[in-house]
Scaffold this active site. Structure first.
Site, PDB file in Angstrom:
ATOM      1  N   ASP A 431       0.803  10.880 -10.483  1.00  0.00           N
ATOM      2  CA  ASP A 431       1.493   9.887  -9.647  1.00  0.00           C
ATOM      3  C   ASP A 431       2.368   9.013 -10.557  1.00  0.00           C
ATOM      4  OD1 ASP A 431       2.064   8.282  -7.424  1.00  0.00           O
ATOM      5  OD2 ASP A 431       0.223   7.098  -7.615  1.00  0.00           O
ATOM      6  N   GLU A 434       7.940   8.592 -11.944  1.00  0.00           N
ATOM      7  CA  GLU A 434       9.425   8.536 -11.809  1.00  0.00           C
ATOM      8  C   GLU A 434      10.098   8.133 -13.118  1.00  0.00           C
ATOM      9  OE1 GLU A 434       7.210   7.185  -9.673  1.00  0.00           O
ATOM     10  OE2 GLU A 434       7.427   8.844  -8.272  1.00  0.00           O
ATOM     11  N   ASP A 507       5.063   7.878  -0.533  1.00  0.00           N
ATOM     12  CA  ASP A 507       4.441   6.877   0.346  1.00  0.00           C
ATOM     13  C   ASP A 507       5.174   6.741   1.671  1.00  0.00           C
ATOM     14  OD1 ASP A 507       2.601   6.476  -1.636  1.00  0.00           O
ATOM     15  OD2 ASP A 507       3.628   4.729  -2.476  1.00  0.00           O
TER      16      ASP A 507
HETATM   17  O1  MIG Z   1       1.224   1.975  -6.650  1.00  0.00           O
HETATM   18  O2  MIG Z   1      -2.794   5.475  -6.686  1.00  0.00           O
HETATM   19  O3  MIG Z   1       2.115   7.461  -3.893  1.00  0.00           O
HETATM   20  O4  MIG Z   1      -0.382   8.321  -3.002  1.00  0.00           O
HETATM   21  O5  MIG Z   1      -2.545   6.546  -3.326  1.00  0.00           O
HETATM   22  C1  MIG Z   1       0.610   2.876  -5.800  1.00  0.00           C
HETATM   23  C2  MIG Z   1      -2.527   4.719  -5.569  1.00  0.00           C
HETATM   24  C3  MIG Z   1       0.076   4.040  -6.565  1.00  0.00           C
HETATM   25  C4  MIG Z   1       1.100   5.670  -5.089  1.00  0.00           C
HETATM   26  C5  MIG Z   1       0.924   7.033  -4.515  1.00  0.00           C
HETATM   27  C6  MIG Z   1      -0.209   7.029  -3.532  1.00  0.00           C
HETATM   28  C7  MIG Z   1      -1.478   6.586  -4.242  1.00  0.00           C
HETATM   29  C8  MIG Z   1      -1.279   5.190  -4.847  1.00  0.00           C
HETATM   30  N1  MIG Z   1      -0.118   5.232  -5.755  1.00  0.00           N
END
Ligand code: MIG
Length: 822
Positions: A431, A434, A507
């Site tokens: 995650d 980016e 998200d």
């Molecule tokens: O700042 O890990 O898109 O799927 O549950 C949020 C927590 C960080 C973003 C991801 C989401 C995930 C969440 N993450």
């Protein structure tokens, strides 16, 4: 951004003062851009050409252009503004040259023509404008509107680079991967800069991924352009000027691939030969997966896992989001919530539930934390231009970030998964890559990256950072798991990311608009070379109504990646959370996913081996039907099953358009004629699904997870057609790479019917032998009274019609042909 240029001469140097003034005023109105007037330079007349194998170097005396014959249908163009090309390195395209049958160069009075046996690249001497045409029809598929041009970047060096193409009145555009909004991109403008876009909206841009590849559809013939440039890039499809399609970037090389059609499917498959396909995923990863931010402590994880088993709702994996870690430190465990992860993972495995865990790129600055210490000692973290560390706040607090564009760092990071693999973790979810940073959004531009030895600032590396992270994860897991297939998910990526992992759309929101949007996004990713894609089923933020959740599960049954996920501040969100009748309907669709497992798995193989997209939008099925250029909610999964999702609250029916041919309503077996619209029922427990007549759709028994039961018989659903259709069934070990050594079984079924008979022929390829011996048949829609069935010259006596008027019988799996007659 674009100026008309006269005959390819340098403009703006001595241009019209008024224009410069206007531009300056525009800049003044927009305080974030600087005030320097833009000085664009254009290629001028071609002076000479030099051939070097499959590469042709054209020059206007200063700038040089390389035209390279990549394959019979792909030609690459590169621009070097002052004659010196950049290093020929790409994260997207590992190997440029493919097989070329023949090619040659011809010179006419006005042009040079470089042709393969299918396509010709025409370079106009007068002004260096380039076009591509089809050798048979002579049709010009893609043509410059002005010559390639550039603008010096005084602050960073290099150039802003631009290409401007003709946009014809009837031309439509598809692809670009991660975009929201309508499927057809015409009339819109886009930017690629990987962005953590929490709760993104319709047409919000940019989003999480960069796929600078589009398909142009001229009336009824398709071609593609892949602009392989990792800098912030832009695409404009006739928005600024209806007659222009342009693409440009804030740096790097103007380098693009022209990909010939004529079918959109050909273009996508050829794009896939450049950037690769998705490896075969472990079969369990095609099952249903349950996620939430977050399931903890251990007792909660088990309660959810057992909840699936006690309610007999199939599920293959459960996810641990960031809270399983100790203070969000990657590769650690919160021992209070998870005192014995190895035992827990084993206990979950014992009931057939795999564990997938999250790993983020931000590493907490903490000298008592081994990952930070190792990274620091080895100098693996990103640094600013003046050597300061790149620091930013993310979940763990102050963090530093590994430079995943450094192969040594990737190798190190891949090895960090050892403990997780030893504990039995089956998959990893990357995650925030980016990369996302709280406050500033991402890294500043001056951060330095290794870029596999080709060095660059964050301007160049930003869009590939996430892809290189998941690459490191995938490669690391592959080594550690000793030839078992890794399962990895990434949020960010760049073209070619499909070689390393699947993706979810980020998200989203629990709204009907997002259901509609996600449907288009997954189809768009699929035709952009990233087919293993899914949305957060139910919507990440907000609360879905029970109806919305159920409609999302139904659509999700036909998302290549099928996972429900929800944010931490939402109500419980398991398939049974909404009570009856929703639980039963959700179960029915998840079961359908498992029944169709052999079909779905075969479609993944078709992608992996042949480059077919998994989801095929209506425009791809029938590109010569212009109204399909605007249809965007129906699609096929593979070639045989057509999905018509319900995307509106309260709907109990909908209009569907069926492509030409005959289609069976999956639920009622009614046969409908394609090439027209139909009104079909869709009460809450039905999402309209159609099967192409003539298809063989193999089915496994429902299982609670992949591999739960031994398969003794495979059910073959055969849908009668009075014409000839081929279908495939692919099977293998399900979790190893033996398929690379031909240890797989690919069966082809040829079905051919007429008014008095139906013949099925089977041929087999590959060295794998499935365990089962029998096929049971369910033949739907036979229009005659069956009197005789012959299998490989032997008549069989044991057959019957069931209450739905479907023919039932069995055979050994090794038959060559079956003949059903009057
Ligand atoms: O700042 O890990 O898109 O799927 O549950 C949020 C927590 C960080 C973003 C991801 C989401 C995930 C969440 N993450």
């Amino acid at each position: 951004m674009e100026e008309n240029n006269e005959q390819g001469k340098e403009i703006k140097n001595n241009a019209n003062i008024q224009e410069i003034v206007e531009e300056t005023i525009q800049h003044l109105n927009n305080p974030v851009t600087d005030l320097k007037p833009i000085v664009k330079k254009y290629l001028t007349a071609v002076q000479h050409v030099v051939a070097e194998g499959n590469k042709f170097y054209f020059s206007d005396g200063d700038a040089r252009v390389e035209v390279r014959v990549v394959s019979d249908e792909i030609i690459r163009v590169r621009l070097a503004p002052h004659g010196v090309f950049l290093d020929d390195f790409s994260y997207a395209v590992p190997v440029v040259d493919q097989k070329v049958t023949t090619f040659r160069i011809d010179e006419t009075e006005d042009h040079y023509h470089i042709s393969t046996n299918t396509v010709t690249c025409n370079v106009r001497k007068l002004d260096f404008q380039i076009s591509f045409s089809d050798n048979i029809s002579g049709q010009v598929m893609n043509e410059d509107h002005s010559p390639m041009h550039w603008e010096e970047n005084v602050d960073f060096g290099g150039y802003y680079v631009y290409a401007t193409k003709q946009c014809l009145p009837e031309e439509n555009f598809f692809g670009l991967g991660d975009k929201s909004g309508n499927m057809n991109l015409r009339g819109r403008h886009f930017q690629n800069w990987n962005t953590d876009a929490y709760s993104f909206g319709w047409e919000q841009d940019p989003l999480y991924r960069t796929i600078p590849f589009y398909v142009g559809l001229h009336d009824t013939t398709a071609y593609g352009i892949f602009f392989d440039n990792t800098f912030r890039s832009y695409f404009d499809f006739g928005r600024e000027d209806q007659t222009k399609t342009s693409f440009w970037a804030d740096g790097g090389e103007l380098q693009y691939y022209y990909i010939h059609g004529p079918h959109m499917m050909d273009v996508v498959k050829r794009y896939q030969t450049l950037t690769g396909t998705h490896p075969m995923p472990p079969q369990w990863a095609i099952g249903y997966q349950q996620c939430r931010w977050s399931y903890y402590p251990e007792s909660k994880v088990k309660e959810v896992a057992e909840g699936f088993r006690s309610r007999q709702i199939p599920c293959d994996a459960i996810y641990l989001d960031i809270d399983y870690m100790d203070g969000y430190r990657c590769f650690t465990w919160n021992k209070k919530h998870f005192p014995d992860p190895k035992r827990m993972i084993k206990e979950l495995n014992d009931i057939g539930m795999k564990t997938v865990v999250m790993i983020d790129p931000g590493i907490k600055v903490d000298d008592n934390y081994w990952v930070f210490k190792e990274g620091k000692d080895k100098n693996f973290f990103c640094r600013r231009s003046d050597d300061y560390f790149m620091e930013g706040h993310v979940w763990p607090g102050r963090c530093q970030f590994p430079d995943f564009t450094n192969p040594t760092v990737r190798e190190w990071w891949g090895g960090l998964y050892k403990e997780l693999v030893d504990l039995g973790v089956a998959g990893v979810w990357n995650d925030m890559n980016e990369p996302a940073v709280f406050g500033s959004g991402t890294f500043p531009n001056d951060v330095r990256h290794n870029y596999d030895g080709y060095r660059g600032s964050h301007r160049k590396a930003h869009n590939v950072y996430g892809m290189q992270m998941v690459r490191s994860t995938y490669d690391g897991l592959k080594k550690l798991m000793r030839n078992k297939r890794p399962f990895t998910i990434t949020r960010a990526g760049y073209s070619g990311m499909q070689r390393y992992g699947c993706v979810w759309t980020g998200d989203n929101v629990a709204s009907w608009e997002h259901l509609k949007m996600g449907n288009i996004q997954c189809q768009r990713m699929s035709v952009s070379g990233v087919p293993f894609c899914g949305t957060d089923i139910g919507g990440f933020s907000g609360e879905p109504t029970p109806e919305l959740f159920t409609r999302w599960i139904q659509l999700g049954t036909f998302s290549p990646f099928m996972r429900a996920h929800s944010a931490g501040d939402t109500a419980e969100r398991e398939p049974w959370s909404f009570g009856e009748p929703f639980t039963s309907i959700n179960r029915k669709f998840i079961e359908l996913r498992y029944k169709l497992m052999p079909y779905i798995y075969s479609v993944f193989w078709e992608h992996h081996r042949y480059g077919f997209p998994i989801l095929r939008p209506m425009v791809m099925l029938e590109q010569d039907n212009i109204s399909n250029h605007y249809r965007q909610d129906e699609f096929t999964f593979g070639d045989k099953i057509l999905i018509c999702p319900i995307l509106e609250p309260g709907a109990v029916s909908r209009m569907v358009y069926l492509p030409k041919g005959k289609w069976f309503n999956y639920w009622s077996h009614e046969v409908l004629t394609g090439g027209q619209e139909h009104h079909v029922d869709a009460p809450l427990d039905i999402m309209p699904i159609f099967v192409r007549a003539g298809s063989v759709v193999p089915e496994y028994p429902v299982m609670q997870f992949v591999g739960e039961k031994r398969i003794d018989e495979v059910r073959m659903n055969i849908y009668y057609a009075d014409y000839e259709v081929n279908s495939f069934l692919y099977e293998d070990h399900g979790d190893t790479f033996a398929y690379e050594q031909d240890i797989y079984s690919e069966k082809k079924f040829n079905v051919k019917g007429d008014a008095e008979s139906l013949t099925i022929r089977q041929s087999v390829e590959g060295l794998y032998t499935p365990n089962y011996e029998l096929y049971t048949y369910n033949v739907v829609g036979i229009p005659f009274e069956v009197k005789k069935i012959t299998i490989d010259d032997k008549d069989i006596v044991d057959f019957s019609m069931d209450e739905h008027n479907c023919l039932q019988f069995k055979s050994n799996k090794n038959f060559h042909y079956i003949r059903i007659t009057i």
